[in-house]
Design a protein around this motif. Structure first.
Motif, short mmCIF file in Angstrom:
data_model
loop_
_atom_site.label_atom_id
_atom_site.label_comp_id
_atom_site.label_asym_id
_atom_site.label_seq_id
_atom_site.Cartn_x
_atom_site.Cartn_y
_atom_site.Cartn_z
N UNK A 97 0.58 -1.19 -0.29
CA UNK A 97 -0.44 -0.48 0.53
C UNK A 97 0.91 1.24 -0.16
N UNK A 98 0.37 1.95 -0.58
CA UNK A 98 0.81 4.00 -0.85
C UNK A 98 0.19 3.93 0.88
N UNK A 99 0.74 5.66 1.14
CA UNK A 99 0.23 5.32 2.60
C UNK A 99 -1.03 6.37 2.39
N UNK A 100 -1.82 6.60 3.26
CA UNK A 100 -2.84 7.28 3.66
C UNK A 100 -3.70 6.96 2.25
N UNK A 101 -4.36 5.82 1.15
CA UNK A 101 -4.99 5.60 -0.06
C UNK A 101 -6.52 5.68 0.55
N UNK A 102 -6.87 6.81 -0.50
CA UNK A 102 -8.34 7.09 -0.12
C UNK A 102 -9.20 5.81 -0.66
N UNK A 128 5.35 2.66 -3.44
CA UNK A 128 5.31 3.48 -4.44
C UNK A 128 4.64 3.13 -4.80
N UNK A 129 3.55 3.44 -5.39
CA UNK A 129 2.56 2.65 -6.27
C UNK A 129 3.19 2.24 -7.71
N UNK A 130 4.31 2.93 -8.42
CA UNK A 130 4.56 1.91 -9.26
C UNK A 130 4.99 0.50 -8.67
N UNK A 131 5.87 1.14 -7.64
CA UNK A 131 6.65 -0.38 -7.34
C UNK A 131 5.92 -1.71 -6.35
N UNK A 132 4.71 -1.07 -6.35
CA UNK A 132 3.96 -2.22 -5.92
C UNK A 132 3.29 -2.59 -7.15
N UNK A 133 2.72 -2.26 -8.38
CA UNK A 133 2.59 -2.80 -9.44
C UNK A 133 3.09 -3.81 -9.73
N UNK A 146 -3.44 0.80 -4.20
CA UNK A 146 -2.39 2.03 -4.73
C UNK A 146 -2.74 3.12 -5.98
N UNK A 147 -2.40 4.23 -7.07
CA UNK A 147 -2.72 4.78 -7.76
C UNK A 147 -2.09 4.08 -8.93
N UNK A 148 -3.02 4.76 -10.14
CA UNK A 148 -2.61 3.21 -11.45
C UNK A 148 -2.11 4.82 -11.86
N UNK A 149 -0.94 3.25 -12.76
CA UNK A 149 0.37 4.07 -12.84
C UNK A 149 -0.07 2.59 -14.39
N UNK A 150 -0.27 1.95 -14.44
CA UNK A 150 -0.40 1.74 -16.05
C UNK A 150 -1.30 1.14 -16.52
N UNK A 195 6.30 13.87 -2.63
CA UNK A 195 6.69 12.36 -2.71
C UNK A 195 8.15 12.48 -3.71
N UNK A 196 8.67 11.10 -3.60
CA UNK A 196 9.47 11.05 -4.45
C UNK A 196 8.49 10.07 -5.93
N UNK A 197 9.48 10.50 -7.03
CA UNK A 197 8.37 10.12 -8.12
C UNK A 197 7.64 8.74 -8.47
N UNK A 198 8.15 8.27 -7.70
CA UNK A 198 7.40 6.74 -7.46
C UNK A 198 6.01 6.18 -6.82
N UNK A 199 5.70 7.01 -5.98
CA UNK A 199 4.24 7.76 -5.59
C UNK A 199 3.22 8.29 -6.30
N UNK A 200 1.93 7.94 -6.03
CA UNK A 200 0.81 7.95 -6.83
C UNK A 200 0.24 10.16 -6.52
N UNK A 201 0.42 10.35 -5.38
CA UNK A 201 0.25 12.02 -5.97
C UNK A 201 0.91 13.05 -6.55
N UNK A 202 2.69 12.65 -6.46
CA UNK A 202 3.78 13.62 -6.97
C UNK A 202 4.07 12.39 -9.16
N UNK A 203 2.65 11.63 -8.67
CA UNK A 203 3.05 11.36 -10.02
C UNK A 203 1.84 11.96 -11.08
N UNK A 204 1.00 12.23 -9.99
CA UNK A 204 -0.10 12.83 -10.60
C UNK A 204 -0.11 14.05 -10.71
#
Length: 297
Positions: A97-102, A128-133, A146-150, A195-204
């Protein structure tokens, strides 16, 4: 090809060392080496480059590693599925999981899951979301929030959880604190906390600024929500975050402003899972529990 050969191969690939892998597997080093040689003979390809100091994967070894992890994960799922048919849910639930996922309160959800299925060992990994995917697609995690990355693929599918707009957080004395809405163009010269570039909020956020053709500078890069809020509170930068971050107790002293880009910017969270036939009974049970408890476990 025997499963134990694949198990031995994966252990050596992970440890990059025959002695450490043999100790972890509780087998003799000569037996482990023999098992790897047997696998290499069957595949007619060397799997490792061996030196006196290190062991690295060959190109063939890297290709096998991905498939071996997936095969072993499916075998574990098969054992768990048989146990589930017999009325016992056991084994391991590996969750990322990422932190604080809605859309999901992870701690409460896992507590409810443990009460219902005490024989299942819960393992949690935060990344981060990409690593989790990648972890889910490779079979190393049963599922991830996580956040949709792909896009969905033969090894990965996504189940929507929630969507919400992004918000600008700043110190109450910031020059934009009284604005009705903020655009990327108005933030181009600002210093950002993110956040680091791999994290969902940063990617968004990165995608929103790229769509607007605006470059931004992330001067303070963190890997937890609380640090981000503290840095913004001290006036060291501003942040563009999912709206629910601004509802946290630490954010009450900050100013939250609507963020509007050239296209609709939405923070979309999902549950990432393997294909249905490869989804473990524990992951299915967790998703069933989530579906029946969206309003709170």
């Amino acid at each position: 090809m025997e499963l134990r050969h694949l198990q031995h191969f994966v252990a050596v690939a992970e440890d990059r060392h025959f002695t450490r892998a043999a100790e972890r597997l509780m087998v003799s080093q000569s037996g482990l080496s023999s098992s790897i040689r047997a696998l290499e003979r069957e595949l007619q390809a060397p799997l490792f480059v061996r030196t006196t100091r290190r062991v690295t994967l060959t190109e063939a070894g890297r290709a096998l590693f991905v498939e071996a992890e997936r095969i072993l994960a499916q075998v574990r799922s098969a054992h768990d599925a048989v146990a589930a048919v017999q009325g016992v849910l056991r084994g391991t639930l590996s969750l990322g999981t990422e932190q604080c996922i809605a859309g999901v309160h992870c701690a409460k959800l896992l507590a409810a899951f443990r009460r219902r299925h005490p024989d299942v060992e819960i393992r949690l990994r935060q990344a981060g979301s990409e690593a989790l995917a990648e972890e889910v697609a490779a079979g190393r995690l049963d599922l991830a929030f996580a956040v949709r990355t792909r896009a969905d693929s033969e090894h990965l599918r996504s189940v929507p959880l929630a969507g919400e707009p992004m918000t600008v957080l700043c110190h109450p004395e910031h020059r934009l604190a009284t604005a009705a809405v903020v655009t990327p163009e108005e933030l181009g010269e600002e210093a950002f906390v993110d956040f680091h570039p791999d994290w969902g909020p940063r990617r968004t956020t990165d995608a929103a600024f790229a769509a607007a053709g605006v470059q931004r500078t992330v001067t303070l890069e963190v890997n937890d929500v609380h640090s981000l809020l503290e840095l913004v509170h001290e006036g060291l930068g501003i942040a563009v975050v999912p709206r629910h971050f601004g509802l946290k107790r630490e954010a009450r002293a900050l100013t939250a402003l609507p963020f509007k880009g050239p296209v609709e910017t939405s923070y979309e969270t999902v549950a990432m899972l393997p294909p249905p036939e490869a989804t473990s009974p524990a992951a299915r049970a967790l998703m069933t529990l989530l579906d029946t408890s969206r309003d709170g476990v």
